[in-house]
Design a protein around this motif. Structure first.
Motif, PDB file in Angstrom:
ATOM      1  N   GLY A   1       0.803  -1.219   0.000  1.00  0.00           N
ATOM      2  CA  GLY A   1       0.000   0.000   0.000  1.00  0.00           C
ATOM      3  C   GLY A   1       0.830   1.260   0.000  1.00  0.00           C
ATOM      4  O   GLY A   1       2.046   1.225  -0.148  1.00  0.00           O
ATOM      5  N   PRO A   2       0.168   2.400   0.182  1.00  0.00           N
ATOM      6  CA  PRO A   2       0.869   3.679   0.126  1.00  0.00           C
ATOM      7  C   PRO A   2       1.796   3.884   1.321  1.00  0.00           C
ATOM      8  O   PRO A   2       1.643   3.231   2.362  1.00  0.00           O
ATOM      9  CB  PRO A   2      -0.263   4.712   0.134  1.00  0.00           C
ATOM     10  N   ALA A   3       2.734   4.816   1.167  1.00  0.00           N
ATOM     11  CA  ALA A   3       3.668   5.147   2.244  1.00  0.00           C
ATOM     12  C   ALA A   3       2.900   5.722   3.433  1.00  0.00           C
ATOM     13  O   ALA A   3       1.847   6.335   3.274  1.00  0.00           O
ATOM     14  CB  ALA A   3       4.691   6.156   1.744  1.00  0.00           C
ATOM     15  N   GLU A   4       3.449   5.546   4.616  1.00  0.00           N
ATOM     16  CA  GLU A   4       2.794   6.038   5.837  1.00  0.00           C
ATOM     17  C   GLU A   4       2.519   7.536   5.771  1.00  0.00           C
ATOM     18  O   GLU A   4       1.481   8.006   6.230  1.00  0.00           O
ATOM     19  CB  GLU A   4       3.653   5.721   7.056  1.00  0.00           C
ATOM     20  N   GLU A   5       3.455   8.303   5.191  1.00  0.00           N
ATOM     21  CA  GLU A   5       3.284   9.751   5.093  1.00  0.00           C
ATOM     22  C   GLU A   5       2.069  10.096   4.234  1.00  0.00           C
ATOM     23  O   GLU A   5       1.339  11.044   4.514  1.00  0.00           O
ATOM     24  CB  GLU A   5       4.531  10.427   4.501  1.00  0.00           C
ATOM     25  N   GLN A   6       1.874   9.329   3.164  1.00  0.00           N
ATOM     26  CA  GLN A   6       0.732   9.581   2.293  1.00  0.00           C
ATOM     27  C   GLN A   6      -0.570   9.246   3.015  1.00  0.00           C
ATOM     28  O   GLN A   6      -1.534  10.001   2.940  1.00  0.00           O
ATOM     29  CB  GLN A   6       0.852   8.790   0.999  1.00  0.00           C
ATOM     30  N   VAL A   7      -0.605   8.138   3.705  1.00  0.00           N
ATOM     31  CA  VAL A   7      -1.810   7.744   4.444  1.00  0.00           C
ATOM     32  C   VAL A   7      -2.135   8.792   5.506  1.00  0.00           C
ATOM     33  O   VAL A   7      -3.294   9.194   5.670  1.00  0.00           O
ATOM     34  CB  VAL A   7      -1.640   6.343   5.084  1.00  0.00           C
ATOM     35  N   ALA A   8      -1.122   9.282   6.210  1.00  0.00           N
ATOM     36  CA  ALA A   8      -1.336  10.273   7.274  1.00  0.00           C
ATOM     37  C   ALA A   8      -1.891  11.578   6.721  1.00  0.00           C
ATOM     38  O   ALA A   8      -2.627  12.287   7.423  1.00  0.00           O
ATOM     39  CB  ALA A   8      -0.030  10.519   8.017  1.00  0.00           C
ATOM     40  N   ALA A   9      -1.570  11.915   5.485  1.00  0.00           N
ATOM     41  CA  ALA A   9      -2.016  13.185   4.885  1.00  0.00           C
ATOM     42  C   ALA A   9      -3.473  13.137   4.407  1.00  0.00           C
ATOM     43  O   ALA A   9      -4.090  14.176   4.192  1.00  0.00           O
ATOM     44  CB  ALA A   9      -1.105  13.562   3.725  1.00  0.00           C
ATOM     45  N   ILE A  10      -4.027  11.944   4.260  1.00  0.00           N
ATOM     46  CA  ILE A  10      -5.392  11.811   3.746  1.00  0.00           C
ATOM     47  C   ILE A  10      -6.400  12.091   4.863  1.00  0.00           C
ATOM     48  O   ILE A  10      -6.428  11.408   5.874  1.00  0.00           O
ATOM     49  CB  ILE A  10      -5.613  10.409   3.145  1.00  0.00           C
ATOM     50  N   LEU A  11      -7.219  13.125   4.645  1.00  0.00           N
ATOM     51  CA  LEU A  11      -8.233  13.509   5.621  1.00  0.00           C
ATOM     52  C   LEU A  11      -9.550  12.776   5.382  1.00  0.00           C
ATOM     53  O   LEU A  11     -10.368  12.648   6.287  1.00  0.00           O
ATOM     54  CB  LEU A  11      -8.475  15.020   5.558  1.00  0.00           C
ATOM     55  N   GLY A  12      -9.750  12.325   4.159  1.00  0.00           N
ATOM     56  CA  GLY A  12     -10.959  11.606   3.798  1.00  0.00           C
ATOM     57  C   GLY A  12     -10.788  10.995   2.433  1.00  0.00           C
ATOM     58  O   GLY A  12      -9.913  11.407   1.668  1.00  0.00           O
ATOM     59  N   ALA A  13     -11.619  10.012   2.130  1.00  0.00           N
ATOM     60  CA  ALA A  13     -11.512   9.351   0.828  1.00  0.00           C
ATOM     61  C   ALA A  13     -12.842   8.716   0.459  1.00  0.00           C
ATOM     62  O   ALA A  13     -13.581   8.254   1.334  1.00  0.00           O
ATOM     63  CB  ALA A  13     -10.423   8.283   0.855  1.00  0.00           C
TER      64      ALA A  13
END
Length: 94
Positions: free
Chosen positions: A69-81
């Protein structure tokens, strides 16, 4: 065929940085077996929205690419999906 499509929401101030961090993922996806198309782009109207569009030949090829899956930094930046997988049974000219 599968289409994965939808939108991600990030802090508008960080959207450009988020998209820049996705450039290599887009290159890798487009080179992956079974990838027909892969795009992650800024929405033209909503400042914090990112549009996601992927087309794959099969579930197996999609899952093989996804790996961990995506990098931890990318996941942390997602506020909603709101992203969904669509199964396509036929393709026709517009």
């Amino acid at each position: 065929m599968l289409i994965v499509a939808g939108s991600l929401y990030v802090d508008p101030a960080g959207r450009d940085a988020y998209l820049a961090s996705c450039a290599e993922v887009v290159r890798q996806a487009r080179a992956a077996p079974g990838c027909i198309d892969f795009a992650i782009s800024a929405d033209l109207v909503e400042p914090g929205r990112i549009n996601v569009y992927e087309r794959w030949d099969s579930d197996d090829q999609l899952l093989a690419f996804r790996g961990s899956g995506p990098a931890e930094e990318q996941v942390a930046a997602i506020l909603g999906a709101e992203v969904h997988r669509y199964r396509i049974s036929a393709v026709e000219a517009p």
